[in-house]
Motif scaffolding. Sequence first.
Motif, PDB file in Angstrom:
ATOM      1  N   PRO A 147       0.374  -1.144  -0.249  1.00 13.73           N
ATOM      2  CA  PRO A 147       0.434  -0.285   0.346  1.00 13.73           C
ATOM      3  C   PRO A 147       0.858   1.861  -0.233  1.00 13.73           C
ATOM      4  O   PRO A 147       0.294   2.704  -0.345  1.00 13.73           O
ATOM      5  N   LEU A 148       2.128   0.998   0.710  1.00 15.01           N
ATOM      6  CA  LEU A 148       2.687   2.831   0.174  1.00 15.01           C
ATOM      7  C   LEU A 148       4.436   2.418  -0.141  1.00 15.01           C
ATOM      8  O   LEU A 148       5.218   1.852   0.151  1.00 15.01           O
ATOM      9  N   TYR A 149       4.275   1.176  -1.655  1.00 19.35           N
ATOM     10  CA  TYR A 149       5.601   1.732  -2.115  1.00 19.35           C
ATOM     11  C   TYR A 149       5.613   2.280  -2.738  1.00 19.35           C
ATOM     12  O   TYR A 149       5.010   3.703  -3.584  1.00 19.35           O
ATOM     13  N   ARG A 150       7.235   2.555  -3.050  1.00 19.83           N
ATOM     14  CA  ARG A 150       8.313   3.399  -3.561  1.00 19.83           C
ATOM     15  C   ARG A 150       8.758   3.083  -3.753  1.00 19.83           C
ATOM     16  O   ARG A 150      10.109   2.344  -4.053  1.00 19.83           O
ATOM     17  N   GLU A 151       8.750   3.227  -5.349  1.00 14.82           N
ATOM     18  CA  GLU A 151      10.274   3.049  -6.338  1.00 14.82           C
ATOM     19  C   GLU A 151      11.081   4.466  -6.666  1.00 14.82           C
ATOM     20  O   GLU A 151      10.921   5.558  -6.740  1.00 14.82           O
ATOM     21  N   ILE A 152      12.264   4.018  -6.622  1.00 17.32           N
ATOM     22  CA  ILE A 152      13.377   4.350  -6.851  1.00 17.32           C
ATOM     23  C   ILE A 152      14.334   3.747  -7.757  1.00 17.32           C
ATOM     24  O   ILE A 152      14.976   2.864  -7.615  1.00 17.32           O
ATOM     25  N   TYR A 153      14.743   4.447  -9.247  1.00 20.16           N
ATOM     26  CA  TYR A 153      15.340   4.373  -9.656  1.00 20.16           C
ATOM     27  C   TYR A 153      17.156   4.772  -9.718  1.00 20.16           C
ATOM     28  O   TYR A 153      16.518   5.903 -10.341  1.00 20.16           O
ATOM     29  N   LEU A 154      17.931   4.343 -10.228  1.00 19.73           N
ATOM     30  CA  LEU A 154      19.930   4.851  -9.711  1.00 19.73           C
ATOM     31  C   LEU A 154      19.593   4.447 -11.288  1.00 19.73           C
ATOM     32  O   LEU A 154      19.530   2.911 -11.481  1.00 19.73           O
ATOM     33  N   ARG A 155      19.541   5.517 -12.302  1.00 23.79           N
ATOM     34  CA  ARG A 155      20.481   5.718 -13.804  1.00 23.79           C
ATOM     35  C   ARG A 155      21.675   5.712 -13.932  1.00 23.79           C
ATOM     36  O   ARG A 155      21.383   7.047 -14.006  1.00 23.79           O
ATOM     37  N   VAL A 156      22.719   4.932 -13.517  1.00 27.19           N
ATOM     38  CA  VAL A 156      24.015   5.396 -13.994  1.00 27.19           C
ATOM     39  C   VAL A 156      23.770   4.527 -15.356  1.00 27.19           C
ATOM     40  O   VAL A 156      23.857   3.308 -15.183  1.00 27.19           O
ATOM     41  N   PRO A 157      25.438   5.892 -16.312  1.00 30.82           N
ATOM     42  CA  PRO A 157      25.756   4.834 -17.209  1.00 30.82           C
ATOM     43  C   PRO A 157      26.743   3.921 -16.587  1.00 30.82           C
ATOM     44  O   PRO A 157      27.633   3.288 -15.729  1.00 30.82           O
ATOM     45  N   VAL A 158      26.520   2.821 -18.272  1.00 35.67           N
ATOM     46  CA  VAL A 158      27.816   1.184 -17.747  1.00 35.67           C
ATOM     47  C   VAL A 158      29.026   1.889 -17.358  1.00 35.67           C
ATOM     48  O   VAL A 158      29.633   0.980 -16.952  1.00 35.67           O
ATOM     49  N   ALA A 159      29.354   2.620 -18.015  1.00 34.22           N
ATOM     50  CA  ALA A 159      31.361   3.270 -17.579  1.00 34.22           C
ATOM     51  C   ALA A 159      31.121   3.531 -16.349  1.00 34.22           C
ATOM     52  O   ALA A 159      32.173   3.024 -15.955  1.00 34.22           O
ATOM     53  N   VAL A 160      30.198   4.295 -15.532  1.00 33.35           N
ATOM     54  CA  VAL A 160      30.327   4.635 -14.082  1.00 33.35           C
ATOM     55  C   VAL A 160      30.286   3.707 -13.667  1.00 33.35           C
ATOM     56  O   VAL A 160      31.173   3.057 -12.254  1.00 33.35           O
ATOM     57  N   ARG A 161      28.985   2.261 -14.153  1.00 32.87           N
ATOM     58  CA  ARG A 161      29.280   1.212 -12.864  1.00 32.87           C
ATOM     59  C   ARG A 161      30.244   0.049 -13.596  1.00 32.87           C
ATOM     60  O   ARG A 161      30.644  -0.464 -12.098  1.00 32.87           O
ATOM     61  N   ARG A 162      31.305   0.356 -14.213  1.00 30.69           N
ATOM     62  CA  ARG A 162      31.979  -0.263 -14.381  1.00 30.69           C
ATOM     63  C   ARG A 162      33.930  -0.214 -13.562  1.00 30.69           C
ATOM     64  O   ARG A 162      33.920  -0.912 -13.159  1.00 30.69           O
ATOM     65  N   ARG A 163      33.198   0.833 -12.926  1.00 32.00           N
ATOM     66  CA  ARG A 163      34.257   1.302 -12.536  1.00 32.00           C
ATOM     67  C   ARG A 163      33.824   1.142 -11.581  1.00 32.00           C
ATOM     68  O   ARG A 163      35.166   1.285 -10.890  1.00 32.00           O
ATOM     69  N   ARG A 164      33.139   1.858 -10.543  1.00 29.44           N
ATOM     70  CA  ARG A 164      32.477   1.353  -8.944  1.00 29.44           C
ATOM     71  C   ARG A 164      32.425   0.297  -8.918  1.00 29.44           C
ATOM     72  O   ARG A 164      31.710  -0.047  -7.783  1.00 29.44           O
ATOM     73  N   HIS A 165      32.081  -1.101  -9.609  1.00 29.01           N
ATOM     74  CA  HIS A 165      31.516  -2.614  -9.100  1.00 29.01           C
ATOM     75  C   HIS A 165      32.790  -3.009  -8.717  1.00 29.01           C
ATOM     76  O   HIS A 165      33.758  -3.499  -8.976  1.00 29.01           O
ATOM     77  N   PRO A 166      32.387  -3.904  -6.816  1.00 31.30           N
ATOM     78  CA  PRO A 166      33.400  -4.263  -6.756  1.00 31.30           C
ATOM     79  C   PRO A 166      34.214  -5.042  -6.656  1.00 31.30           C
ATOM     80  O   PRO A 166      34.756  -5.901  -6.761  1.00 31.30           O
ATOM     81  N   ASP A 167      33.235  -6.270  -7.450  1.00 32.63           N
ATOM     82  CA  ASP A 167      33.405  -7.705  -7.996  1.00 32.63           C
ATOM     83  C   ASP A 167      33.385  -7.734  -8.779  1.00 32.63           C
ATOM     84  O   ASP A 167      33.722  -8.883  -9.478  1.00 32.63           O
ATOM     85  N   ASN A 168      33.906  -6.519  -9.747  1.00 32.07           N
ATOM     86  CA  ASN A 168      33.928  -6.721 -11.368  1.00 32.07           C
ATOM     87  C   ASN A 168      33.800  -8.337 -11.874  1.00 32.07           C
ATOM     88  O   ASN A 168      33.892  -8.583 -13.165  1.00 32.07           O
ATOM     89  N   LEU A 169      32.361  -7.762 -12.168  1.00 38.32           N
ATOM     90  CA  LEU A 169      31.379  -8.549 -12.201  1.00 38.32           C
ATOM     91  C   LEU A 169      30.903  -8.083 -14.224  1.00 38.32           C
ATOM     92  O   LEU A 169      31.102  -9.436 -14.443  1.00 38.32           O
ATOM     93  N   TYR A 170      31.182  -6.734 -13.895  1.00 33.86           N
ATOM     94  CA  TYR A 170      31.313  -5.911 -15.510  1.00 33.86           C
ATOM     95  C   TYR A 170      32.156  -7.212 -16.629  1.00 33.86           C
ATOM     96  O   TYR A 170      32.298  -7.269 -18.066  1.00 33.86           O
ATOM     97  N   GLY A 171      33.948  -6.829 -16.389  1.00 31.26           N
ATOM     98  CA  GLY A 171      34.726  -7.473 -16.840  1.00 31.26           C
ATOM     99  C   GLY A 171      34.317  -9.329 -16.703  1.00 31.26           C
ATOM    100  O   GLY A 171      35.137  -9.642 -17.855  1.00 31.26           O
ATOM    101  N   ALA A 172      33.707  -9.911 -15.760  1.00 34.00           N
ATOM    102  CA  ALA A 172      33.508 -10.639 -15.862  1.00 34.00           C
ATOM    103  C   ALA A 172      32.414 -11.476 -17.316  1.00 34.00           C
ATOM    104  O   ALA A 172      32.522 -12.490 -17.932  1.00 34.00           O
TER     105      ALA A 172
END
Length: 194
Positions: free
Chosen positions: A103-128
């Motif tokens: 009943p009190l749902y709030r949806e927040i979308y973090l929209r971040v370019p892939v280059a930024v996500r790749r740079r900051r992801h600690p598990d290096n998933l994008y390299g995998a």
Amino acid sequence: MSSEIPPGCVYWITGLPGAGKTTLAARVWARLRLEGRPAVFLDGDRLRGIFGQRHGYDRRDRHAMAMSYAGLCRELSGQGLDVVCATVSMFEDVRRSNRQHLPLYREIYLRVPVAVRRRRHPDNLYGAAKGGAGTGSPSHIPGMDQAVEEPANPDLIIDDDGTLSVSDAVACFFAHWPAPDCKDRTPEPSGDTA
């Protein structure tokens, strides 16, 4: 749940891996607590461990996990707790179901370019995902080798080109929903009879 307990808000913070969901969710949760809200923080990666790693990373298993997260959010919010949930949540039908059942749902979308996500992801998933020098992380990376359904109607979009500070993201969140957002809400009549 008792009709005397107002439901809590569910803040469903979604975005692709590396978008900053966990960081934002932890800060939002801490501030809600400081404001006196009974709040809990759920993180998709931690929940996966709690649910016993019984699901993999393909679309069907990810969908099952997302529905489990939604069910847990519904149970906790029904007990009057605000729930801050950080999850990839790659399925629009899950988000639609949340709107119908929370009943009190709030949806927040973090929209971040892939280059930024790749740079900051600690598990290096994008390299995998590219077959590069990943750390042995699972394949089926949302937004890379696995399709994602972008949120169709989020309540708040926070765009981050890599220059947005965590403090600014938190400020954006609370400018949209001044805390405590749900303090004076009362539950809808349940229709249950005594």
